[in-house]
Write a protein that holds these residues in place. Structure first.
Motif, PDB file in Angstrom:
ATOM      1  N   ASN A  87       0.802  -1.232   0.000  1.00 12.62           N
ATOM      2  CA  ASN A  87       0.000   0.000   0.000  1.00 12.62           C
ATOM      3  C   ASN A  87       0.830   1.275   0.000  1.00 12.62           C
ATOM      4  N   PHE A  88       2.018   1.234  -0.571  1.00  9.15           N
ATOM      5  CA  PHE A  88       2.839   2.402  -0.893  1.00  9.15           C
ATOM      6  C   PHE A  88       3.435   3.086   0.342  1.00  9.15           C
ATOM      7  N   ASN A  89       2.595   3.445   1.325  1.00  7.50           N
ATOM      8  CA  ASN A  89       3.057   4.083   2.566  1.00  7.50           C
ATOM      9  C   ASN A  89       3.799   5.389   2.325  1.00  7.50           C
ATOM     10  N   LEU A  90       3.368   6.164   1.321  1.00  3.24           N
ATOM     11  CA  LEU A  90       3.925   7.505   1.133  1.00  3.24           C
ATOM     12  C   LEU A  90       3.336   8.449   2.174  1.00  3.24           C
ATOM     13  N   ASN A  99       9.104  13.290   0.061  1.00  2.00           N
ATOM     14  CA  ASN A  99       9.025  11.869   0.399  1.00  2.00           C
ATOM     15  C   ASN A  99      10.346  11.170   0.107  1.00  2.00           C
ATOM     16  N   LEU A 100      10.986  11.531  -0.982  1.00  2.31           N
ATOM     17  CA  LEU A 100      12.225  10.877  -1.378  1.00  2.31           C
ATOM     18  C   LEU A 100      13.435  11.367  -0.564  1.00  2.31           C
ATOM     19  N   CYS A 101      13.429  12.632  -0.198  1.00  2.00           N
ATOM     20  CA  CYS A 101      14.611  13.214   0.437  1.00  2.00           C
ATOM     21  C   CYS A 101      14.642  13.061   1.953  1.00  2.00           C
ATOM     22  N   LEU A 139      -1.637  11.167  -7.592  1.00  2.00           N
ATOM     23  CA  LEU A 139      -0.962  10.124  -8.361  1.00  2.00           C
ATOM     24  C   LEU A 139      -1.831   8.880  -8.464  1.00  2.00           C
ATOM     25  N   SER A 140      -1.642   8.132  -9.539  1.00  2.00           N
ATOM     26  CA  SER A 140      -2.307   6.828  -9.673  1.00  2.00           C
ATOM     27  C   SER A 140      -1.625   5.825  -8.762  1.00  2.00           C
ATOM     28  N   GLY A 141      -2.265   4.674  -8.574  1.00  2.00           N
ATOM     29  CA  GLY A 141      -1.665   3.635  -7.753  1.00  2.00           C
ATOM     30  C   GLY A 141      -0.324   3.182  -8.286  1.00  2.00           C
ATOM     31  N   ILE A 147       7.033   5.531  -7.091  1.00  2.00           N
ATOM     32  CA  ILE A 147       7.652   6.498  -6.173  1.00  2.00           C
ATOM     33  C   ILE A 147       8.159   5.779  -4.928  1.00  2.00           C
ATOM     34  N   ALA A 148       7.391   4.814  -4.434  1.00  2.00           N
ATOM     35  CA  ALA A 148       7.809   4.052  -3.253  1.00  2.00           C
ATOM     36  C   ALA A 148       9.102   3.286  -3.534  1.00  2.00           C
ATOM     37  N   ILE A 149       9.233   2.751  -4.740  1.00  2.00           N
ATOM     38  CA  ILE A 149      10.464   2.051  -5.116  1.00  2.00           C
ATOM     39  C   ILE A 149      11.630   3.035  -5.165  1.00  2.00           C
ATOM     40  N   ALA A 150      11.393   4.196  -5.773  1.00  2.00           N
ATOM     41  CA  ALA A 150      12.452   5.209  -5.838  1.00  2.00           C
ATOM     42  C   ALA A 150      12.864   5.663  -4.440  1.00  2.00           C
ATOM     43  N   ARG A 151      11.897   5.789  -3.534  1.00  2.00           N
ATOM     44  CA  ARG A 151      12.210   6.205  -2.167  1.00  2.00           C
ATOM     45  C   ARG A 151      13.135   5.191  -1.489  1.00  2.00           C
ATOM     46  N   CYS A 152      12.895   3.905  -1.703  1.00  2.00           N
ATOM     47  CA  CYS A 152      13.792   2.886  -1.150  1.00  2.00           C
ATOM     48  C   CYS A 152      15.194   2.997  -1.743  1.00  2.00           C
ATOM     49  N   LEU A 153      15.269   3.251  -3.035  1.00  2.00           N
ATOM     50  CA  LEU A 153      16.556   3.318  -3.710  1.00  2.00           C
ATOM     51  C   LEU A 153      17.373   4.519  -3.256  1.00  2.00           C
TER      52      LEU A 153
END
Length: 368
Positions: A87-90, A99-101, A139-141, A147-153
């Protein structure tokens, strides 16, 4: 070099035992797909690697450090793993860039300017650079999951963990997330992916783990697990068979009834229309060949046909059992003219044709 080592992992919730003595070694750059039925412990296993679920017993080493050891620096070791949830968890009150930084700035001490530069590189990698300052609710699902994947990376993990990353998505959005994960696999990222997307698991993984009976019931290459599963539970899960059966007991059998059954079967289970038409032609021609080859002199006729569609693998199989004399049209160079077309088509489109004759029964298996 191993990135993850698991020895004797056990996990119970009170009297409920979920995992028992699980052992696993994951090599650097390896992609593992984890499959199995609901409640078999897949997600619990993944969460145990980060100690989001505390193991009842066992040892877990991440990049050579034991996260389960007493006094281990759990938070630091966790940073070597990126977890992508269903469920993304953004953070809904922050835009994409924040979110990314947030984590690399606060936890790694990365300068904000460097974090923003890295974030833009990753957003370009997941084809979402135009959404850098968008809020999550627009954003769409599929975009949220990318974005969640990019945040992990952003944390430069040694390994990525995916817990059913497409299960909360509309079917139209699944492809974009799977494409992102495929790209990571090509780049050599070490990944463990809990998934119900069987075709994806087969395509992207180096190794497939099938969970059942409180642990890894069977494992192997995608070809080994999907094409030739050894355990009964694996076979039942992988195939999840949908079948159509038809019996022929005379030469004047009801061809239209058989063809109509094939059409109905294919429509019910979403088998491609071209495959449906091909099946109808092949079954008709195969029956004609067997009637003339197995029963040249008449007598009691018995031909049992079964069409099997594997929802997990997308494969279609034809199984056939016929009495009469020992005969295979695929091994006979002197085919009757009426059978040549069908046999030629079958030889051309089949991935595999197996034939044997035992106890007076001809048995065929044709994989399309």
């Amino acid at each position: 070099m191993s990135v993850i080592e698991v020895n004797g992992l056990c996990k119970s919730f009170g009297a409920l035992e979920v995992l028992r003595n699980v052992d696993l070694t994951v090599q650097e750059g390896e992609t593992l797909a984890i499959i199995g039925g609901s409640g078999c412990g897949k997600s619990v296993f993944l969460r145990s690697l980060e100690l989001l679920e505390k193991p009842t017993a066992g040892r877990i080493l991440i990049d050579g450090e034991e996260i389960t050891a007493r006094g281990a620096p759990i938070d630091r070791i966790r940073r070597k793993m990126g977890m992508v949830y269903q469920n993304f968890n953004l953070f809904s009150h922050m835009d994409v860039m924040d979110n990314l930084c947030l984590a690399p700035v606060r936890l790694l001490g990365m300068p904000r300017a460097d974090a923003k530069k890295r974030a833009m590189e990753l957003l370009e990698q997941v084809s979402l650079s135009s959404k850098a300052y968008a809020m999550p609710d627009v954003l769409s699902g599929g975009q949220k999951q990318r974005i969640a994947i990019a945040r992990c990376l952003m944390m430069n993990p040694r390994v990525m963990l995916f817990d059913e990353p497409t299960s909360a998505l509309d079917p139209t959005m699944v492809g974009e997330v799977l494409a992102t994960i495929r790209q990571l696999a090509k780049q050599g990222m070490t990944m463990l992916i809990v998934t119900h997307e069987m075709a994806f698991a087969r395509d992207v993984s180096d190794r497939v783990l099938f969970f059942a009976e409180k642990g890894i019931y069977e494992q192997g290459t995608p070809a080994e697990v999907f094409d030739n599963p050894k355990g009964k539970l694996t076979q039942a899960f992988i195939r999840r068979l949908k079948t159509f059966s038809f019996n022929i007991d005379n030469r004047a059998f009801d061809l239209m009834r058989m063809q109509g059954g094939v059409i109905q079967f294919c429509e019910k289970y979403g088998v491609d229309g071209a495959v449906s038409r091909r099946l109808q032609l092949m079954l008709e021609e195969l029956n004609l060949a067997l009637l003339s080859g197995c029963y040249p002199d008449g007598g009691d006729i018995s031909i049992d046909l079964e069409v099997e569609y594997g929802a997990a693998t997308g494969e279609t199989r034809i199984r056939c059992r016929s009495g009469g004399r020992a005969y295979s049209p695929f091994e006979d160079e002197r085919l009757p003219e009426s059978a040549e077309l069908g046999v030629t088509i079958l030889r051309r489109v089949a991935k595999r044709i197996d034939y044997r004759c035992e106890g007076g029964i001809n048995e065929f298996e044709i994989v399309l």
